[in-house]
Design a protein around this motif. Structure first.
Motif, short mmCIF file in Angstrom:
data_model
loop_
_atom_site.label_atom_id
_atom_site.label_comp_id
_atom_site.label_asym_id
_atom_site.label_seq_id
_atom_site.Cartn_x
_atom_site.Cartn_y
_atom_site.Cartn_z
N ASN A 127 -8.32 8.04 -1.34
CA ASN A 127 -8.66 6.96 -0.43
C ASN A 127 -7.89 5.64 -0.85
N SER A 128 -7.57 5.50 -2.17
CA SER A 128 -6.88 4.42 -2.55
C SER A 128 -5.87 4.52 -3.72
N GLY A 129 -5.27 3.52 -3.91
CA GLY A 129 -4.10 3.71 -4.94
C GLY A 129 -4.86 4.00 -6.23
N ALA A 130 -6.01 3.05 -6.43
CA ALA A 130 -6.82 3.50 -7.82
C ALA A 130 -6.95 4.59 -8.03
N GLU A 131 -7.61 5.35 -7.01
CA GLU A 131 -7.94 6.59 -7.05
C GLU A 131 -6.93 7.63 -7.38
N GLY A 155 1.67 -4.45 -16.02
CA GLY A 155 1.58 -3.25 -15.26
C GLY A 155 0.08 -3.57 -14.44
N TYR A 156 0.08 -2.87 -13.31
CA TYR A 156 -1.37 -2.99 -12.41
C TYR A 156 -1.53 -1.59 -11.81
N HIS A 157 -2.75 -1.15 -11.96
CA HIS A 157 -2.81 0.18 -11.59
C HIS A 157 -4.11 0.45 -10.85
N GLY A 158 -5.05 -0.87 -10.78
CA GLY A 158 -6.26 -0.68 -9.90
C GLY A 158 -7.30 -1.36 -10.67
N ARG A 159 -8.46 -1.25 -9.95
CA ARG A 159 -9.67 -2.03 -10.48
C ARG A 159 -10.90 -1.09 -10.96
N THR A 160 -10.65 0.32 -10.75
CA THR A 160 -11.88 1.20 -11.36
C THR A 160 -11.65 1.21 -12.78
N ILE A 228 4.21 4.39 -15.12
CA ILE A 228 4.88 3.16 -14.82
C ILE A 228 5.03 2.94 -13.37
N GLU A 229 5.33 1.63 -13.03
CA GLU A 229 5.67 1.16 -11.64
C GLU A 229 7.30 1.21 -11.78
N PRO A 230 8.00 1.52 -11.11
CA PRO A 230 9.37 1.56 -11.13
C PRO A 230 9.84 0.30 -10.95
N GLY A 233 4.76 -4.48 -9.29
CA GLY A 233 4.19 -5.16 -8.18
C GLY A 233 3.43 -6.46 -8.42
N GLU A 234 2.34 -6.15 -8.84
CA GLU A 234 1.44 -7.40 -9.11
C GLU A 234 2.04 -8.16 -10.32
N GLY A 235 2.64 -7.55 -11.09
CA GLY A 235 3.01 -7.88 -12.43
C GLY A 235 4.31 -9.06 -12.14
N ALA A 261 5.21 8.29 -11.91
CA ALA A 261 5.65 6.94 -11.56
C ALA A 261 4.62 6.58 -10.27
N ASP A 262 4.22 5.49 -10.63
CA ASP A 262 3.17 4.81 -9.68
C ASP A 262 4.06 4.13 -8.54
N GLU A 263 4.26 4.69 -7.41
CA GLU A 263 4.87 4.04 -6.26
C GLU A 263 3.91 3.58 -5.20
N VAL A 264 2.49 3.29 -5.47
CA VAL A 264 1.93 2.77 -4.67
C VAL A 264 2.35 1.41 -4.02
N GLN A 265 2.95 0.38 -4.52
CA GLN A 265 3.39 -0.59 -3.92
C GLN A 265 4.86 -0.62 -3.30
N THR A 266 5.89 0.29 -4.42
CA THR A 266 7.37 0.57 -4.22
C THR A 266 7.56 1.36 -2.99
N ALA A 290 0.18 5.35 -1.90
CA ALA A 290 -0.90 4.84 -1.24
C ALA A 290 -0.23 3.59 -0.24
N LYS A 291 -1.01 2.51 -0.09
CA LYS A 291 -0.56 1.20 0.92
C LYS A 291 0.51 1.83 1.94
N GLY A 292 1.66 1.89 1.85
CA GLY A 292 2.59 2.10 2.97
C GLY A 292 2.57 3.29 3.55
N1 PLZ Z 1 -0.81 0.80 -8.22
C1 PLZ Z 1 1.26 -0.31 -8.28
O1 PLZ Z 1 0.17 -2.27 -6.59
C2 PLZ Z 1 -2.67 -2.25 -5.49
C3 PLZ Z 1 -4.18 -5.03 -5.48
C4 PLZ Z 1 -4.74 -5.92 -4.87
P1 PLZ Z 1 -5.50 0.03 -4.40
N2 PLZ Z 1 -2.03 -3.50 -5.55
C5 PLZ Z 1 -2.68 -4.49 -4.81
C6 PLZ Z 1 -6.00 -6.25 -5.63
O2 PLZ Z 1 -5.84 -7.36 -6.11
O3 PLZ Z 1 -6.94 -5.53 -5.65
C7 PLZ Z 1 -1.98 -0.97 -6.62
C8 PLZ Z 1 -0.55 -1.44 -6.92
C9 PLZ Z 1 -0.02 -0.15 -7.55
C10 PLZ Z 1 -2.24 0.74 -7.81
C11 PLZ Z 1 -2.83 -0.25 -6.81
C12 PLZ Z 1 -4.27 0.02 -6.75
O4 PLZ Z 1 -4.09 0.53 -5.30
O5 PLZ Z 1 -5.58 1.09 -3.17
O6 PLZ Z 1 -5.74 -1.24 -4.29
O7 PLZ Z 1 -6.63 0.64 -5.22
#
Ligand code: PLZ
Length: 447
Positions: A127-131, A155-160, A228-230, A233-235, A261-266, A290-292
């Motif tokens: 459902n989500s990038g974090a998942e 790096g950013y990979h989620g909030r779980t 790693i994100e190639p 993004g958030e960073g 490769a975490d390509e959730v944003q790229t 995820a995302k796009g």
């Molecule tokens: N991996 C590379 O960019 C989500 C976060 C917004 P989710 N980035 C936006 C916020 O502040 O919560 C992201 C990402 C990369 C994983 C995720 C996580 O994706 O769909 O938000 O869980």
């Protein structure tokens, strides 16, 4: 280029931002919604499409964020809307683990076809990038029978819980939410602009430092995966020098670990190729997306080597809503749009316009320390003139100026000093130029 929207593609302000109707509803927002949720722009959205968001006061705002890199095909893209309507009329949910349907399978087939590498691949949907990140780590640990996972500064990979451990930045993502899951190891990032030995030495030094630390501090035989994100993004759209990603990937291959490769944003055309690691000539063992992927509907995936994906016991992966038929229908519409409208080329085109404009601004304004990114993922890092000291005060002033003048831009970066531009890939060129001119004025008034 069709925007897939009948909303006029103009920046138009009919009230102050926020307008009276938006302002009145913000009270209801704060009465009903947890104070923990952030908000970039205090306007209530009525509709959106192409490159604009229209608020309930009738203001038409240029969208330079795409809902954080999600609506690359635009808001309410034709093929997405049609597919979703047809799917909702047919059925909304069976749970793929209970009774399968073709949309899920077709999205997996598309991911297996579009991701780098010619070997046999398989996918699983979430459902989500974090998942997706959580599941990529589960799969990697199951396959390698090892536990250690390497991630990177910024790096950013989620909030779980697991992905908070993987995410670098404490505030606002992690503060007070621990304890975090063990066996996550953070390595220095190849960040040319801030590399201690200087940008010119980053390419040579960063990989050595990281590999040495993995060998000495973790132990290669304990390493399950490097994630790693190639391009981070958030960073702050940190682009590692050529060879860094490839070096990490090779190290994994040589040592029985997986490269993820975490390509959730790229992913999905954002950087001018379908997936950013293509530009590095790297074929990840697993790739998270995820995302796009689905034009705004919640969908995420792990795709990778079939032997790795199949190493998990039956029933080991899943979730009630993962790969919802509605999200899959949307994804098939979004993927068709990306391919048929050649949005990779479009991302390069928009990227070139942004880059030239930003480089021009850098010549004029000493607060722009760095211009970086790839394709339609471009950023500027703001500093105090003459050095690399982060300038977050300028950022706040610029973002605000842009908002009150009808341009929505997003910030990023560990130091809160990066402006990132992520327009929908279907944005008309004149709208992008208009947004860049407002950004230019925003910077001029901030110094
Ligand atoms: N991996 C590379 O960019 C989500 C976060 C917004 P989710 N980035 C936006 C916020 O502040 O919560 C992201 C990402 C990369 C994983 C995720 C996580 O994706 O769909 O938000 O869980």
């Amino acid at each position: 280029m069709s925007t897939g929207s009948n909303i006029p593609q103009v920046r138009k302000l009919v009230t102050a931002i926020p307008g009276p109707k938006s302002q009145a509803l913000m009270q209801r927002r704060s009465d009903a919604v947890s104070a923990a949720l952030g908000m970039t722009i205090p306007v209530m959205v009525e509709k959106a499409g192409g490159g604009v968001i229209v608020d309930i006061d009738g203001n038409s705002i240029i969208d330079m964020g795409s809902g954080i890199a999600v609506v690359s095909v635009g808001n309410s893209a034709d093929r997405v809307v049609k597919n979703v309507i047809n799917q909702v009329q047919a059925f909304t949910h069976t749970c793929f683990m209970v009774a399968p349907y073709m949309g899920y399978i077709e999205v997996c087939e598309a991911l297996n076809r579009l991701t780098p590498g010619t070997g046999k691949k398989k996918s699983a949907l979430f459902n989500s990038g974090a998942e997706a990140l959580e599941n990529a780590v589960k799969i990697a640990r199951r396959f390698t029978k090892r536990e250690a996972v390497v991630v990177f500064e910024h790096g950013y990979h989620g909030r779980t819980n697991l992905t908070m451990a993987m995410t670098a930045k404490n505030m606002p993502y992690k503060d007070g939410f621990g304890p975090f899951t063990p066996e996550i190891y953070r390595m220095p990032m190849a960040y040319p602009f801030r590399w201690p030995g200087g940008a010119e030495n980053c390419a040579n030094e960063a990989l050595d430092v990281v590999l040495h630390k993995i060998e000495k501090e973790i132990g290669v035989n304990r390493l399950a995966a490097i994630v790693i994100e190639p391009i981070q993004g958030e960073g702050g759209f940190i682009v590692p020098p050529k060879g860094f990603i490839a070096g990490l990937s090779k190290f994994c291959t040589d040592n029985g670990a997986l490269f993820i490769a975490d390509e959730v944003q790229t992913g999905f055309a954002r950087t001018g190729v379908m997936f950013a690691c293509e530009d590095e000539g790297v074929v990840p063992d697993l790739i998270t997306t995820a995302k796009g992927i689905a034009g705004g509907l919640p969908l995420a995936a792990v795709t990778g080597r079939a032997d790795v994906m199949d190493s998990v016991h039956a029933g080991g992966l899943g979730g009630t809503f993962g790969g919802s038929p509605i999200a899959c229908a949307a994804a098939l519409g979004a993927i068709a749009t990306i391919e048929e409208e050649k949005l990779c080329d479009r991302a390069l085109h928009l990227g070139k316009i942004m880059r030239e404009s930003l480089l021009g601004m850098q010549k004029t304004y000493a607060i722009i320390g760095d211009v970086r990114g790839r394709g339609a993922m471009q950023a500027i890092e703001l500093v105090l003139p003459g050095g690399i000291e982060p300038n977050s005060a300028a950022l706040a002033s610029i973002v605000k100026y842009c908002q009150v003048n009808g341009v929505l831009i997003l910030s990023a970066g560990t130091y809160g000093n990066v402006i990132r531009l992520l327009p929908p890939l279907v944005m008309p060129e004149n709208l992008l130029l208009d947004a860049l001119e407002i950004l230019n004025q925003g910077i001029a008034q901030a110094i």
